[in-house]
Every structure is written in structure tokens, then in C-alpha cells.
Design a protein around this motif. Structure first.
Motif, mmCIF file in Angstrom:
data_model
loop_
_atom_site.group_PDB
_atom_site.id
_atom_site.type_symbol
_atom_site.label_atom_id
_atom_site.label_comp_id
_atom_site.label_asym_id
_atom_site.label_seq_id
_atom_site.Cartn_x
_atom_site.Cartn_y
_atom_site.Cartn_z
ATOM 1 N N LEU A 190 -0.341 -1.882 13.120
ATOM 2 C CA LEU A 190 -0.916 -2.249 14.411
ATOM 3 C C LEU A 190 -2.245 -2.961 14.221
ATOM 4 C CD1 LEU A 190 -0.147 0.960 16.472
ATOM 5 C CD2 LEU A 190 1.086 -1.177 16.453
ATOM 6 N N THR A 191 -2.269 -3.969 13.364
ATOM 7 C CA THR A 191 -3.479 -4.752 13.175
ATOM 8 C C THR A 191 -3.713 -5.621 14.395
ATOM 9 O OG1 THR A 191 -2.275 -6.571 12.148
ATOM 10 C CG2 THR A 191 -3.072 -4.842 10.698
ATOM 11 N N ASN A 192 -4.925 -6.084 14.565
ATOM 12 C CA ASN A 192 -5.232 -6.939 15.719
ATOM 13 C C ASN A 192 -4.394 -8.201 15.702
ATOM 14 O OD1 ASN A 192 -7.179 -5.217 16.737
ATOM 15 N ND2 ASN A 192 -8.827 -6.125 15.519
ATOM 16 N N GLU A 193 -4.237 -8.763 14.518
ATOM 17 C CA GLU A 193 -3.461 -9.993 14.406
ATOM 18 C C GLU A 193 -2.011 -9.740 14.800
ATOM 19 O OE1 GLU A 193 -2.121 -13.278 10.990
ATOM 20 O OE2 GLU A 193 -3.482 -11.625 10.507
ATOM 21 N N LYS A 194 -1.442 -8.625 14.312
ATOM 22 C CA LYS A 194 -0.046 -8.326 14.614
ATOM 23 C C LYS A 194 0.116 -7.998 16.094
ATOM 24 C CE LYS A 194 2.585 -6.887 11.674
ATOM 25 N NZ LYS A 194 3.359 -6.255 10.617
ATOM 26 N N SER A 195 -0.857 -7.267 16.649
ATOM 27 C CA SER A 195 -0.772 -6.911 18.054
ATOM 28 C C SER A 195 -0.777 -8.152 18.937
ATOM 29 C CB SER A 195 -1.943 -5.993 18.441
ATOM 30 O OG SER A 195 -1.869 -4.775 17.730
ATOM 31 N N ASN A 196 -1.538 -9.166 18.522
ATOM 32 C CA ASN A 196 -1.584 -10.394 19.305
ATOM 33 C C ASN A 196 -0.303 -11.197 19.225
ATOM 34 O OD1 ASN A 196 -4.220 -9.920 20.101
ATOM 35 N ND2 ASN A 196 -5.114 -11.006 18.347
ATOM 36 N N GLN A 197 0.434 -10.986 18.119
ATOM 37 C CA GLN A 197 1.678 -11.724 17.925
ATOM 38 C C GLN A 197 2.836 -11.075 18.683
ATOM 39 O OE1 GLN A 197 2.163 -11.729 13.686
ATOM 40 N NE2 GLN A 197 0.656 -13.344 13.343
ATOM 41 N N ARG A 198 2.690 -9.794 19.023
ATOM 42 C CA ARG A 198 3.817 -9.065 19.605
ATOM 43 C C ARG A 198 3.889 -9.233 21.112
ATOM 44 N NH1 ARG A 198 6.252 -5.830 15.997
ATOM 45 N NH2 ARG A 198 5.213 -5.659 14.019
ATOM 46 N N ASN A 209 -0.791 4.779 -1.135
ATOM 47 C CA ASN A 209 -1.980 4.842 -0.277
ATOM 48 C C ASN A 209 -1.557 5.158 1.161
ATOM 49 O OD1 ASN A 209 -3.622 4.213 -2.453
ATOM 50 N ND2 ASN A 209 -3.499 2.002 -2.069
ATOM 51 N N THR A 210 -1.085 6.349 1.368
ATOM 52 C CA THR A 210 -0.486 6.725 2.647
ATOM 53 C C THR A 210 -1.364 7.724 3.382
ATOM 54 O OG1 THR A 210 0.816 8.399 1.491
ATOM 55 C CG2 THR A 210 1.865 6.276 1.878
ATOM 56 N N THR A 211 -2.409 7.247 4.032
ATOM 57 C CA THR A 211 -3.257 8.119 4.829
ATOM 58 C C THR A 211 -2.716 8.174 6.250
ATOM 59 O OG1 THR A 211 -4.769 6.406 5.647
ATOM 60 C CG2 THR A 211 -5.219 7.328 3.459
ATOM 61 N N THR A 212 -3.287 9.049 7.061
ATOM 62 C CA THR A 212 -2.831 9.188 8.439
ATOM 63 C C THR A 212 -3.131 7.944 9.280
ATOM 64 O OG1 THR A 212 -4.896 10.332 8.994
ATOM 65 C CG2 THR A 212 -2.983 11.700 8.446
ATOM 66 N N ALA A 213 -3.971 7.061 8.763
ATOM 67 C CA ALA A 213 -4.303 5.828 9.486
ATOM 68 C C ALA A 213 -3.428 4.655 9.040
ATOM 69 C CB ALA A 213 -5.781 5.481 9.290
ATOM 70 N N PHE A 214 -2.397 4.917 8.255
ATOM 71 C CA PHE A 214 -1.597 3.839 7.676
ATOM 72 C C PHE A 214 -1.010 2.917 8.744
ATOM 73 C CE2 PHE A 214 2.098 1.756 5.999
ATOM 74 C CZ PHE A 214 1.779 1.458 4.683
ATOM 75 N N VAL A 215 -0.324 3.479 9.725
ATOM 76 C CA VAL A 215 0.324 2.645 10.749
ATOM 77 C C VAL A 215 -0.714 1.857 11.526
ATOM 78 C CG1 VAL A 215 1.696 2.704 12.883
ATOM 79 C CG2 VAL A 215 2.357 4.117 10.932
ATOM 80 N N GLU A 216 -1.809 2.505 11.853
ATOM 81 C CA GLU A 216 -2.872 1.823 12.595
ATOM 82 C C GLU A 216 -3.486 0.696 11.780
ATOM 83 O OE1 GLU A 216 -7.209 2.926 14.629
ATOM 84 O OE2 GLU A 216 -5.966 4.480 13.737
ATOM 85 N N ASN A 217 -3.686 0.942 10.489
ATOM 86 C CA ASN A 217 -4.354 -0.049 9.640
ATOM 87 C C ASN A 217 -3.466 -1.214 9.232
ATOM 88 O OD1 ASN A 217 -6.687 1.452 9.687
ATOM 89 N ND2 ASN A 217 -6.331 2.442 7.713
ATOM 90 N N TYR A 218 -2.188 -0.922 8.968
ATOM 91 C CA TYR A 218 -1.336 -1.948 8.377
ATOM 92 C C TYR A 218 -0.209 -2.438 9.271
ATOM 93 C CZ TYR A 218 -3.734 -0.290 4.206
ATOM 94 O OH TYR A 218 -4.694 0.078 3.294
ATOM 95 N N GLN A 253 0.823 -1.208 0.000
ATOM 96 C CA GLN A 253 0.000 0.000 0.000
ATOM 97 C C GLN A 253 0.861 1.265 0.000
ATOM 98 O OE1 GLN A 253 -3.245 0.069 -0.510
ATOM 99 N NE2 GLN A 253 -3.249 -2.175 -0.596
ATOM 100 N N PHE A 254 2.021 1.199 0.651
ATOM 101 C CA PHE A 254 2.934 2.341 0.590
ATOM 102 C C PHE A 254 3.459 2.500 -0.835
ATOM 103 C CE2 PHE A 254 6.987 4.520 0.853
ATOM 104 C CZ PHE A 254 6.695 5.578 1.698
ATOM 105 N N ALA A 255 3.803 1.396 -1.460
ATOM 106 C CA ALA A 255 4.305 1.451 -2.842
ATOM 107 C C ALA A 255 3.277 2.069 -3.779
ATOM 108 C CB ALA A 255 4.668 0.045 -3.314
#
Length: 453
Positions: A445-453, A434-443, A429-431
Motif C-alpha cells: 500500500l505505497t503511495n505510488e501504488k495507491s494512486n495507481q489503483r 524481512n517480514t515485519t507487521t508493517a510489510f503490507v503497508e510498506n510494500y 523483501q519477503f524472500a
């Protein structure tokens, strides 16, 4: 002509200003706190003065100590950099009263644009679009809830004073607003001495795009195109680029014209930045004005070939802008990544001793550095340890160069956000831009990634 300049700042921006002072034949005077005794910028300066303990209130935010150094060193100018006293109108006035050039706009303009409510009013008078929101401060959670019902959720609750995302929070319900109002107002009062809050409509899928301005004391003003600053975490920018990957030439011109009009209306004189929120239809709305040099100014310098700090100095010396809008061109694409001493999973600072430090090098790579090997990153200041800038013939090349440079970036002894930066730059999406202000949150800090960390 300015002969000797005190740099009322620290870290990479102090080093950056010192370099240009030397190119201009200006003697550079550094100030430093206890924590910065061995900092690289101190040894770069021609003279350096100790100004007190590590806490900013006792050193870099102490205007009297800065003025004392200017007097002792017989300096005729002060450059505030960014942060600290850079947007303190009273400090600018203090410099003027002492016969010292403040390398920035007038204290009156700084005060007006530093109050986000007053800034909104000024922009409306200049005919610059503003985000729908409250006309003035909201005094209580109850008043905020009433205003939010008129604006429509989601809304952005914001502190009138300050910046850096402090006192700012998106809320999508009355319950959330009740909780957010008190905590953010208290935080703003602690950091800025002003707990006034206001609200704006939160734009869906918005981008944060800013226009770099230059204006002199003779009514001349130009823009140096835009910077895309939408990649943020906790309302703090992480990756910036110029030009924006999505703006049409028509919108680019409209935004530039609006920013220049605002500068002329204000009687602005120096470098400055008008920040806008841009929606999916490329409608743009005033967000705030930064009356100082920006952290991300190198990407604009890379695509225009201009030295913004040098131009700040020339304007402060009473010179006219040496060019007109038609003569400013852009070439290629530049991207900046902010390297922070922080945990890439939690975004919490990661202070400590840097046992090894080897930033990447290359003809298309630019480093602006706060630290060096055998340096202690303390918890007293912003955790920025450096900025890495890549310049390519186009965006694709700039991304590739920055990725390669980040792979070669070696920092041992502390955690950094380099894994986050690599993940963002490698995202499809960066390529695509598609770089909105919600990029980090959406791509990221996803729920799946947060659970893995």
C-alpha cells in the motif's frame, strides 16, 4: 472416550475437525445456519442440525441452540473450533455443567486470557515479558492522552476484549488518539459487549511471532515451536509460516520456555497459543493468548507431523500428553496463505456466487476449504474461503511451491486476495525474510501504488 462430538462452527475449520473425529472413530455432528445449508462441511458430518437464520447471533453464537443440538444428538463433547463461542468462558462452563466435554481449556482460564488487561497481569506474574503500557483500562480520551505521554508515541490503542484486530489502532499523536479512542471503544462495545480500552507501546519494525502450546490436566506442557505471522492487513493475518525465517535458536528456546511456563502457571489444559511481539534485537513481549485452535495451525502440523485437533481431543478425554518436549522435532518449512473473498485493492469483502472453483493439488500442497463450486459466499461471515499450505524442505522451496499453487488456483465469480498474496510472495523483501507487521503497508500500500489503483 468421546463417542459423539458437536462441532460448534462452520466452514473450513468445521470440515477440518470432522476429518479428525472420523479418524478417531468419533461421530461428528454439524450445525448449520440458513446461509450454510449447502456448505461442504455439512455433508461431511455424520449428522447435521439446522440452528437458525444466517446472522451469527441467531445461530453460531447462540449457545442455547448449540446445547440443544448436543442434547438432541446425545453428544458427549463439543468442539468450538475458532471464533464464535471458542473463547467464551461461560459457554465452556455451560458444557461442563451439562456433563458435556468442552474440547478446550476451563472457562476460568478462557475468561482470564480473554480479557487482555487481566492477561497482561497474569503474564507479569508468570515472569513473561509484556510490552510497556497501561496497567489497567483507560476510561476516557483524556486519560488515554495522559498515559500516552508517559508511554511515548506511537502507541497501540486496544480493546480489552475480543480479537481479530477489532478495536485496535496505532496512533502517533494526541489528536489522533482523541479521535481513535471513541470510535474504537464504541466498536469494541458493539462487537464484544465491552468497550474497555488499554494501550501499549508500538514497537518499531516488530514481528508477530507465536508459540503453539499443548498442555494436559496433569501439569505437563510442551511447545510445538513458533509461527511467524507478521504479514497482516488491518491487523488480520494473511500469510503465516513455520519456522520463523529470522529467530535464532537461542531466542526460539527462550520464547518456547516462556510460553510453557505461562501455560503451567495458568493451569492450562488443551491446545493454545501465546502470541508475542519481537523487536529488531529479538527481545520478545507478550501480546495475547488464544485459548483455542488457531487458523494457522496447519503449518505447525506440517513441520512436526502432529495432529493438533487429535491432541486436543485426547487431552479432553483425560489422556496425558503422549510425548515430552525432547521428543518433538521439526522438519522442513511450511507456509500458509489465507484465501479471502475480498477485493485485493480495498480489502473489502467480495461476496457472490462462485461459478468455478478449482484449488490446486499436489503431494506438497494442502487445502483447507470453506467453499466449493456453485457456492454463494454471503456477507454474514468472515470472507475466508480457504487456506492453501505448501510444505518444502526449506523456505525457498515452500515459497516456490506456494507461488506455483496460487497461479493454478481458480475462483470465478468473485474477487479474491490472490493478487495480493502473489505480490507478497514475489517481493524481494519477503524472500529475504524481512517480514515485519508493517510489510503490507510498506510494500503493497505505497503511495505510488495507491494512486495507481
Amino acid at each position: 472416550m468421546i463417542k459423539k462430538c458437536v462441532i460448534a462452527n462452520r466452514g473450513e475449520i468445521a470440515a477440518r475437525i470432522i476429518r479428525t473425529c472420523h479418524k478417531q472413530g468419533i461421530t461428528a455432528v454439524a450445525v448449520y445456519s440458513e446461509a450454510d445449508r449447502g456448505a461442504p462441511f455439512v455433508s461431511l458430518a455424520d449428522e447435521s442440525y439446522f440452528i437458525g437464520p444466517s446472522r451469527v447471533q441467531e445461530s453460531y453464537l447462540n449457545a442455547d441452540k448449540i446445547m440443544s443440538v448436543a442434547e438432541k444428538s446425545h453428544a458427549d463433547a463439543i468442539h468450538p473450533g475458532y471464533g464464535f463461542l471458542s473463547e467464551n468462558g461461560a459457554f465452556a462452563d455451560k458444557c461442563e455443567a451439562a456433563g458435556i466435554r468442552f474440547i478446550g481449556p476451563s472457562g476460568n482460564v478462557i475468561e482470564t486470557m480473554g480479557d487482555k488487561i487481566a492477561a497482561r497481569e497474569a503474564m507479569e506474574q508468570a515472569g513473561v515479558p509484556v510490552v510497556p503500557g497501561t496497567d489497567g483500562a483507560v476510561q476516557s480520551a483524556e486519560e488515554a492522552i495522559q498515559a500516552a505521554s508517559d508511554i511515548g508515541y506511537p502507541v497501540m490503542l486496544k480493546a480489552s476484549a475480543g480479537g481479530g484486530g477489532i478495536g485496535m489502532q496505532a496512533v502517533d499523536s494526541a489528536d489522533a488518539l482523541t479521535k481513535a479512542f471513541e470510535s474504537n471503544s464504541k466498536r469494541a462495545r458493539t462487537f464484544f459487549g465491552n468497550g474497555a480500552m488499554f494501550m501499549e507501546k508500538k514497537l518499531a519494525n516488530a514481528r508477530h511471532i507465536e508459540i503453539q502450546l499443548l498442555a494436559d490436566n496433569y501439569g505437563n506442557a510442551v511447545h510445538l515451536f513458533e509461527r511467524e505471522c507478521s504479514i497482516q492487513r488491518r491487523n488480520q493475518k494473511v500469510i503465516e509460516e513455520a519456522p520463523s525465517p529470522v529467530l535464532s535458536e537461542q531466542t526460539r528456546q527462550k520464547m518456547g520456555d516462556a510460553a510453557v511456563k505461562a501455560a503451567k502457571t495458568l493451569g492450562y489444559a488443551s491446545a493454545g497459543t501465546i502470541e508475542f511481539m519481537v523487536d529488531e534485537q529479538e527481545n520478545f513481549y507478550f501480546l495475547e493468548m488464544n485459548t483455542r485452535i488457531q487458523v494457522e495451525h496447519p503449518v505447525t502440523e506440517e513441520i512436526t507431523g502432529l495432529d493438533i485437533v487429535k491432541l486436543q481431543i485426547l487431552i479432553a478425554e483425560g489422556e496425558q500428553l503422549p510425548f515430552t518436549q525432547d521428543s518433538i522435532t521439526r522438519n522442513g518449512h511450511a507456509i500458509e496463505a489465507r484465501i479471502y473473498a475480498e477485493d485485493p485493492d480495498t480489502f473489502l469483502p467480495s461476496p457472490g456466487y462462485i461459478s468455478e472453483f478449482k484449488p490446486p493439488e499436489g503431494s506438497k500442497i494442502r487445502n483447507e476449504l470453506t467453499v466449493t463450486k456453485d457456492f454463494d459466499v454471503t456477507p454474514f461471515y468472515d470472507p475466508l474461503i480457504g487456506k492453501l499450505i505448501a510444505k518444502g524442505s526449506d523456505r525457498q522451496e515452500a515459497i516456490k511451491l506456494l507461488q506455483e499453487a496460487l497461479r493454478d488456483y481458480r475462483v470465478d465469480g468473485i474477487k479474491t486476495n490472490i493478487p495480493l498474496l502473489m505480490e507478497i510472495l514475489g517481493h524481494e523483501q519477503f524472500a529475504k525474510g524481512n517480514t515485519t507487521t508493517a510489510f503490507v503497508e510498506n510494500y503493497y500500500l505505497t503511495n505510488e501504488k495507491s494512486n495507481q489503483r
